[in-house]
Design a protein around this motif. Sequence first.
Motif, short mmCIF file in Angstrom:
data_model
loop_
_atom_site.label_atom_id
_atom_site.label_comp_id
_atom_site.label_asym_id
_atom_site.label_seq_id
_atom_site.Cartn_x
_atom_site.Cartn_y
_atom_site.Cartn_z
N UNK A 146 0.86 -1.18 0.00
CA UNK A 146 0.00 0.00 0.00
C UNK A 146 0.89 1.23 0.00
N UNK A 147 0.64 2.13 -0.94
CA UNK A 147 1.42 3.36 -1.05
C UNK A 147 0.48 4.52 -0.74
N UNK A 148 0.88 5.32 0.24
CA UNK A 148 0.04 6.45 0.63
C UNK A 148 0.87 7.61 1.13
N UNK A 186 3.25 -2.82 3.85
CA UNK A 186 2.78 -4.10 3.37
C UNK A 186 3.84 -5.17 3.41
N UNK A 187 3.59 -6.23 2.67
CA UNK A 187 4.50 -7.37 2.60
C UNK A 187 4.98 -7.54 1.17
N UNK A 193 6.97 -7.08 -7.18
CA UNK A 193 6.62 -6.04 -6.21
C UNK A 193 7.84 -5.19 -5.88
N UNK A 194 8.98 -5.82 -5.73
CA UNK A 194 10.21 -5.08 -5.47
C UNK A 194 10.54 -4.18 -6.66
N UNK A 226 10.86 -0.08 -6.81
CA UNK A 226 12.06 0.52 -7.39
C UNK A 226 11.69 1.53 -8.48
N UNK A 227 10.77 1.16 -9.36
CA UNK A 227 10.33 2.06 -10.43
C UNK A 227 9.65 3.31 -9.85
N UNK A 228 8.84 3.12 -8.83
CA UNK A 228 8.16 4.24 -8.19
C UNK A 228 9.17 5.23 -7.61
N UNK A 229 10.15 4.71 -6.89
CA UNK A 229 11.13 5.58 -6.25
C UNK A 229 12.04 6.24 -7.28
N UNK A 230 12.43 5.53 -8.31
CA UNK A 230 13.23 6.14 -9.38
C UNK A 230 12.46 7.27 -10.05
N UNK A 231 11.18 7.05 -10.28
CA UNK A 231 10.34 8.10 -10.86
C UNK A 231 10.23 9.30 -9.93
#
Length: 71
Positions: A5-7, A13-14, A20-21, A25-30
């Motif tokens: 869950x991203x908020x 989460x798990x 999922x990893x 990684x893509x989210x944080x790089x973005x």
Amino acid sequence: MDNIKIGLSGIKGEIGEPAEIEAVLKLVCGYGTFIGKDRDIIVARDKTKLSLVLNSIINSALISSGSNVYN
């Protein structure tokens, strides 16, 4: 990515699947690209196993995007 869950308060989460990893990684790089180079970012975590794993991934991704990371 059903287990994550991203908020506003962070990522929770798990992590059970490599996809999922990769998604985190893509989210944080973005995010690092969006923020821009030479920006200061503070990364906080708790003491759970997930936080230990995510902290390494997040720090690496942000540093590679040119951010200054502080824990």
